[in-house]
Design an enzyme around this catalytic site. Structure first.
Site, mmCIF file in Angstrom:
data_model
loop_
_atom_site.group_PDB
_atom_site.id
_atom_site.type_symbol
_atom_site.label_atom_id
_atom_site.label_comp_id
_atom_site.label_asym_id
_atom_site.label_seq_id
_atom_site.Cartn_x
_atom_site.Cartn_y
_atom_site.Cartn_z
ATOM 1 N N SER A 267 -2.617 -1.482 2.309
ATOM 2 C CA SER A 267 -1.571 -0.961 3.204
ATOM 3 C C SER A 267 -1.902 0.453 3.661
ATOM 4 O O SER A 267 -1.315 0.958 4.607
ATOM 5 C CB SER A 267 -0.198 -1.026 2.546
ATOM 6 O OG SER A 267 -0.031 -0.038 1.561
ATOM 7 N N THR B 23 1.606 -1.540 -1.705
ATOM 8 C CA THR B 23 2.768 -0.702 -2.038
ATOM 9 C C THR B 23 2.683 0.707 -1.451
ATOM 10 O O THR B 23 3.694 1.384 -1.330
ATOM 11 C CB THR B 23 2.934 -0.581 -3.575
ATOM 12 O OG1 THR B 23 1.761 0.041 -4.112
ATOM 13 C CG2 THR B 23 3.156 -1.931 -4.209
ATOM 14 N N ASP B 24 1.468 1.157 -1.074
ATOM 15 C CA ASP B 24 1.324 2.556 -0.649
ATOM 16 C C ASP B 24 2.148 2.893 0.598
ATOM 17 O O ASP B 24 2.683 4.005 0.707
ATOM 18 C CB ASP B 24 -0.161 2.892 -0.412
ATOM 19 C CG ASP B 24 -0.940 3.016 -1.722
ATOM 20 O OD1 ASP B 24 -0.298 3.022 -2.791
ATOM 21 O OD2 ASP B 24 -2.177 3.105 -1.677
ATOM 22 N N THR C 169 -2.555 -4.643 -3.095
ATOM 23 C CA THR C 169 -3.011 -4.946 -4.454
ATOM 24 C C THR C 169 -2.600 -6.352 -4.895
ATOM 25 O O THR C 169 -3.317 -7.007 -5.654
ATOM 26 C CB THR C 169 -2.443 -3.879 -5.424
ATOM 27 O OG1 THR C 169 -3.072 -2.637 -5.113
ATOM 28 C CG2 THR C 169 -2.729 -4.212 -6.871
HETATM 29 N N1 ASP Z 1 -3.621 0.759 -2.259
HETATM 30 C C1 ASP Z 1 -2.807 -0.434 -2.411
HETATM 31 C C2 ASP Z 1 -2.146 -0.774 -1.083
HETATM 32 O O1 ASP Z 1 -1.169 -0.177 -0.717
HETATM 33 C C3 ASP Z 1 -1.802 -0.239 -3.463
HETATM 34 C C4 ASP Z 1 -0.896 -1.392 -3.713
HETATM 35 O O2 ASP Z 1 -0.834 -2.365 -3.014
HETATM 36 O O3 ASP Z 1 -0.164 -1.309 -4.706
HETATM 37 O O4 ASP Z 1 -2.621 -1.647 -0.425
#
Ligand code: ASP
Length: 327
Positions: free
Chosen positions: A58, A91-92, A14
């Site tokens: 991710s 973050t995932d 993100t």
């Molecule tokens: N879906 C995103 C990822 O992990 C969420 C994020 O980055 O916060 O790439």
């Protein structure tokens, strides 16, 4: 005076997304250089060199990406002129990448993983301040020898304990019972503990063994566990209940899997505490232990999977696996 040099390895997430006008949804958009340009005052803190490794959510990252990332970080850290490495990441699965790197990198130099909960089109995009903090952590005098860290929302976490706990809050990452490694304050980065349970596992190269996670829940049939064995998994992490317990059907499937030569590691869906072979009912921890299962200590299922995958590069028996999980 020349400022210290940090390497930013951009992987996506993100933090590198913007709302696409066609899809009306966040999609990968920013390069590592674009990210740096979004951080006011960064050039007063450090010199940054960018490596654009990939630009993907991710959710699409996995063992092959982590192995590549580990070797790229390793090469950057091997340079004498590099003070530390920042990895921008979704973050995932941030905690999985952090744990993989923590296990496979043998370095005292700081490595900080960073992401954002809001994308770059959002008025409260948290990427720039997280990146700025990551650079400050990389250069903090106390940051050496702390292993791989996750820096989000002015807080620094250790790779082993950190987990994503909120879908949308900017304070999404917590370390449960163990708390923060450091806080990034206005004046300095204040470290308050050191991660003591670190270990190094050599990355041998090539594809890592297949290890899947199978969940236990009320009334689980054990069919998914059996299917995982049939699919050729070398190891299975069971996301068990409580202290590390399952029902009779899942117990029988685990016994069968172990009989097929598959390594079974018992973790728990409970976020805090260690699994232990306590209960004696069929499927209770002590019966799983007697059947040859390994206990994951306080590692979450997703982190136990990574340690098991790396451990199964060698042909270890249950006792040697248990010794690794007990460290
Ligand atoms: N879906 C995103 C990822 O992990 C969420 C994020 O980055 O916060 O790439």
């Amino acid at each position: 005076m020349t400022l210290p040099l940090c390497v930013l390895i951009a992987t996506g997430g993100t933090i590198a997304m913007k709302v696409d006008p066609m899809h009306k949804a966040p999609l990968p958009a920013l390069s590592g250089q674009d990210l740096l340009a979004s951080v006011p005052g960064l050039s007063d803190i450090a010199r940054l060199e960018v490596i654009d490794l990939c630009n993907k959510p991710s959710d699409h990252m996995g063992p092959d990406d982590w192995a590549t990332l580990s070797s790229v970080v390793d090469a950057a850290l091997a340079r004498e002129d590099v003070a530390g490495v920042i990895v921008s990441h979704g973050t995932d699965t941030l905690e999985e990448a952090a744990w993989f790197l923590d296990l496979t990198l043998a370095t005292d130099k700081p490595v900080v993983l960073v992401g954002a909960q809001r994308n770059a089109s959002s008025p409260d995009f948290d990427g720039p301040r997280n990146l700025r903090d990551a650079a400050r952590v990389c250069l903090a005098p106390d940051a050496h020898g702390r292993g791989v860290m996750v820096g989000m929302n002015n807080q620094v976490h250790a790779a082993r304990e950190v987990t994503k706990t909120h879908t949308s809050d900017v304070e999404a990452f917590k370390s449960g019972d163990f708390g923060l490694l450091a806080s990034v304050d206005e004046d300095r980065v204040v470290f308050s503990r050191s991660p003591l349970r670190r270990q190094h596992v050599l990355l041998r190269g090539g594809t890592l063994p297949l290890v899947e996670i199978v969940a236990m829940y009320g009334g689980a049939s054990g069919a998914l566990l059996r299917a995982t064995v049939a699919q050729g998994a070398r190891g299975i992490v069971v996301q068990a209940l409580g202290f590390g317990n399952v029902n009779v059907a899942v117990f029988e499937a685990i016994e069968w899997a172990i009989g097929q030569g598959v390594a079974v590691v018992v973790s728990t869906r409970v976020p805090n505490g260690r699994v232990l072979p306590v209960y004696g009912f069929v499927g209770g921890g002590s019966t799983l232990k007697a059947a040859g299962a390994v206990f994951a200590d306080n590692l979450s299922p997703q982190k136990a999977r990574i340690l098991l995958m790396l451990a199964l590069q060698d042909h270890l028996d249950a006792a040697s696996l248990q010794a690794l999980f007990d460290r």
